[in-house]
Design a protein around this motif. Structure first.
Motif, mmCIF file in Angstrom:
data_model
loop_
_atom_site.group_PDB
_atom_site.id
_atom_site.type_symbol
_atom_site.label_atom_id
_atom_site.label_comp_id
_atom_site.label_asym_id
_atom_site.label_seq_id
_atom_site.Cartn_x
_atom_site.Cartn_y
_atom_site.Cartn_z
ATOM 1 N N HIS A 14 4.953 9.970 -7.204
ATOM 2 C CA HIS A 14 5.863 10.144 -8.330
ATOM 3 C C HIS A 14 5.085 10.521 -9.588
ATOM 4 C CE1 HIS A 14 9.171 7.436 -6.371
ATOM 5 N NE2 HIS A 14 9.062 8.615 -5.821
ATOM 6 N N ARG A 15 3.908 9.890 -9.762
ATOM 7 C CA ARG A 15 3.099 10.184 -10.935
ATOM 8 C C ARG A 15 2.536 11.607 -10.864
ATOM 9 N NH1 ARG A 15 1.286 5.599 -13.824
ATOM 10 N NH2 ARG A 15 -0.671 6.616 -14.369
ATOM 11 N N LEU A 16 2.265 12.085 -9.651
ATOM 12 C CA LEU A 16 1.765 13.452 -9.506
ATOM 13 C C LEU A 16 2.760 14.453 -10.074
ATOM 14 C CD1 LEU A 16 0.180 13.396 -5.947
ATOM 15 C CD2 LEU A 16 -1.003 13.943 -8.079
ATOM 16 N N ALA A 17 4.029 14.152 -9.925
ATOM 17 C CA ALA A 17 5.060 15.031 -10.449
ATOM 18 C C ALA A 17 5.070 15.042 -11.964
ATOM 19 C CB ALA A 17 6.435 14.603 -9.918
ATOM 20 N N ASP A 18 4.391 14.047 -12.565
ATOM 21 C CA ASP A 18 4.362 13.927 -14.019
ATOM 22 C C ASP A 18 3.013 14.361 -14.584
ATOM 23 O OD1 ASP A 18 5.391 13.415 -16.479
ATOM 24 O OD2 ASP A 18 5.046 11.257 -16.428
ATOM 25 N N GLY A 19 2.244 15.132 -13.802
ATOM 26 C CA GLY A 19 1.009 15.707 -14.305
ATOM 27 C C GLY A 19 -0.063 14.688 -14.636
ATOM 28 N N ASP A 20 -0.324 14.510 -15.936
ATOM 29 C CA ASP A 20 -1.414 13.665 -16.408
ATOM 30 C C ASP A 20 -1.356 12.255 -15.849
ATOM 31 O OD1 ASP A 20 -2.301 15.757 -17.918
ATOM 32 O OD2 ASP A 20 -1.299 15.108 -19.744
ATOM 33 N N ARG A 21 -0.175 11.726 -15.661
ATOM 34 C CA ARG A 21 -0.034 10.323 -15.292
ATOM 35 C C ARG A 21 -0.578 10.019 -13.899
ATOM 36 N NH1 ARG A 21 3.065 8.092 -19.284
ATOM 37 N NH2 ARG A 21 4.263 9.588 -20.479
ATOM 38 N N ALA A 22 -0.855 11.052 -13.109
ATOM 39 C CA ALA A 22 -1.442 10.813 -11.791
ATOM 40 C C ALA A 22 -2.912 10.425 -11.903
ATOM 41 C CB ALA A 22 -1.305 12.058 -10.925
ATOM 42 N N LEU A 23 -3.575 10.871 -12.979
ATOM 43 C CA LEU A 23 -5.011 10.654 -13.121
ATOM 44 C C LEU A 23 -5.383 9.771 -14.297
ATOM 45 C CD1 LEU A 23 -6.137 14.337 -12.456
ATOM 46 C CD2 LEU A 23 -6.224 12.424 -10.873
ATOM 47 N N GLU A 63 0.834 -1.206 0.000
ATOM 48 C CA GLU A 63 0.000 0.000 0.000
ATOM 49 C C GLU A 63 0.867 1.253 0.000
ATOM 50 O OE1 GLU A 63 -2.373 -0.472 3.458
ATOM 51 O OE2 GLU A 63 -3.741 -1.942 2.549
ATOM 52 N N LEU A 64 1.914 1.239 0.824
ATOM 53 C CA LEU A 64 2.799 2.396 0.884
ATOM 54 C C LEU A 64 3.560 2.582 -0.422
ATOM 55 C CD1 LEU A 64 4.235 1.995 4.508
ATOM 56 C CD2 LEU A 64 2.635 3.745 3.692
ATOM 57 N N THR A 65 3.957 1.466 -1.044
ATOM 58 C CA THR A 65 4.640 1.542 -2.329
ATOM 59 C C THR A 65 3.729 2.150 -3.385
ATOM 60 O OG1 THR A 65 6.006 -0.389 -1.799
ATOM 61 C CG2 THR A 65 5.801 0.200 -4.125
ATOM 62 N N GLU A 66 2.461 1.742 -3.354
ATOM 63 C CA GLU A 66 1.491 2.297 -4.306
ATOM 64 C C GLU A 66 1.317 3.799 -4.082
ATOM 65 O OE1 GLU A 66 -3.165 1.616 -5.702
ATOM 66 O OE2 GLU A 66 -2.175 0.170 -4.377
ATOM 67 N N ARG A 67 1.272 4.217 -2.817
ATOM 68 C CA ARG A 67 1.150 5.648 -2.527
ATOM 69 C C ARG A 67 2.379 6.407 -3.012
ATOM 70 N NH1 ARG A 67 -1.354 6.206 3.612
ATOM 71 N NH2 ARG A 67 -3.211 4.922 3.285
ATOM 72 N N ARG A 68 3.549 5.811 -2.808
ATOM 73 C CA ARG A 68 4.785 6.463 -3.254
ATOM 74 C C ARG A 68 4.780 6.613 -4.767
ATOM 75 N NH1 ARG A 68 9.623 2.633 -3.346
ATOM 76 N NH2 ARG A 68 8.368 2.025 -5.171
ATOM 77 N N ASP A 69 4.349 5.552 -5.467
ATOM 78 C CA ASP A 69 4.292 5.611 -6.930
ATOM 79 C C ASP A 69 3.306 6.677 -7.395
ATOM 80 O OD1 ASP A 69 6.131 3.592 -6.980
ATOM 81 O OD2 ASP A 69 4.683 1.996 -7.418
ATOM 82 N N THR A 70 2.198 6.821 -6.656
ATOM 83 C CA THR A 70 1.220 7.854 -7.004
ATOM 84 C C THR A 70 1.834 9.236 -6.859
ATOM 85 O OG1 THR A 70 -0.654 6.472 -6.340
ATOM 86 C CG2 THR A 70 -1.031 8.851 -6.438
#
Length: 260
Positions: A103-112, A94-101
C-alpha cells in the motif's frame, strides 16, 4: 461390500484423489487392503482420519507435523495446536506488514521513508526549494535511512529546525544558483565562508551536517550519503570542498571522502 472407493472417500472428505494418495505417501493414513475385486475400500475409521488430516492442513498445520499430532495424547495435541496458532499469528503479522508495504508503494515516498520524513519533504517547496532540490534531498534521505538507521530520526529533528531558519534557506538558494557559476568565480569562496560561518554560529544547525557521522564506522557511508546523486558541477564541487575545509579548520569532524 464394505467401505467406499478412493474416489468416493476423496469426495466425501472434500479433497482430491491425488491428495489422498499424497497423504498415503507421507504415511499420514494407511492404505486400506484391496477387496476381492481389487479395489481399496475406505471404512469409517479411514474417513475420520482423512477428515482430521484435511482439517488440520486447512488450519495451517504443516503436513509433516500432522502425523505426530494425531498420534499423541489430548494434552500434547492441545499444546501442539497452541504452538501452531502462535506461528500462524506471526505469519499473519508478516503478511499484514507486506500488505501495508504494498500500500505504501502506491504512495511513492512512504514506501522508503517514514511519514515524518515525507511530511518534511512536502514542506520544502513552501520554503523555496526547487523540485530538483527536494528530489536530491529525498534520495539522500533514502540512503541515510538505509545506511545509518539509528541516527536518522535525530537527523530529521535537526533538519526540521533548519527549515525554520530563514537565513539558511536563503543560503541554500544561493548554493543552488552557484552550481551554474564558473568554478573560479570569487563568489564561490564568499558563499562557502558565509555558509560555514552560519553553521558554526548555530551548533544545533551544525548537527544536520555532523549528526549522522556519530553512527558511522568509516568515511565511506558519510561519502555515500553526502555525495550521492548525479555528478555535481565543478562549481558545486569546489563550493562543497571549501565549505568542508572551513568546518574542519574550525575543529568540526568532517570525514574526508574516500572516493568521489
Amino acid at each position: 461390500m464394505n467401505g467406499v472407493t478412493i474416489g468416493q472417500a476423496a469426495a466425501f472428505v472434500g479433497v482430491t484423489v491425488k491428495t489422498v494418495r499424497h497423504y498415503h505417501k507421507l504415511g499420514l493414513v494407511e492404505e486400506p487392503e484391496r477387496d476381492s475385486s481389487g479395489y481399496r475400500r475406505y471404512g469409517s475409521a479411514d474417513l475420520l482420519r482423512l477428515v482430521q488430516i484435511r482439517t488440520l492442513a486447512a488450519a495451517g498445520v504443516p503436513l509433516a507435523e500432522i502425523g505426530p499430532l494425531l498420534d499423541t495424547d489430548a494434552e500434547r495435541f492441545a499444546a501442539a495446536l497452541a504452538d501452531v496458532g502462535r506461528r500462524l499469528t506471526q505469519r499473519i503479522e508478516e503478511l499484514t506488514e507486506r500488505r501495508d508495504t504494498l500500500h505504501r508503494l502506491a504512495d511513492g515516498d512512504r514506501a522508503l521513508l517514514p511519514d515524518r520524513a515525507v511530511a518534511l519533504l512536502e514542506r520544502m517547496p513552501g520554503r523555496g526549494f526547487t523540485a530538483d532540490e527536494v528530489a536530491a534531498t529525498r534520495e539522500g534521505w533514502v540512503l541515510a535511512k538505509a545506511l545509518v538507521p539509528e541516527g536518522f530520526d535525530d537527523y530529521l529533528t535537526h533538519f526540521e529546525h533548519a527549515l525554520e531558519d530563514t537565513q539558511l534557506v536563503a543560503l541554500a538558494k544561493r548554493v543552488a544558483e552557484a552550481a551554474a557559476w564558473d568554478p573560479d568565480d570569487p563568489r564561490i569562496a564568499e558563499l562557502a565562508t558565509a555558509a560555514a560561518g552560519h553553521y558554526l554560529a548555530n551548533p544545533a544547525l551544525l548537527k544536520t551536517v555532523t549528526g549522522l557521522q556519530a553512527h558511522t564506522e568509516a568515511a565511506t557511508r558519510y561519502t555515500l550519503i553526502a555525495h550521492h546523486g548525479e555528478e555535481p558541477s565543478p562549481a558545486a564541487t569546489r563550493l562543497t570542498a571549501l565549505f568542508e575545509v572551513k568546518l574542519r579548520a574550525a575543529g568540526i569532524r568532517i570525514p574526508r571522502p574516500e572516493f568521489r
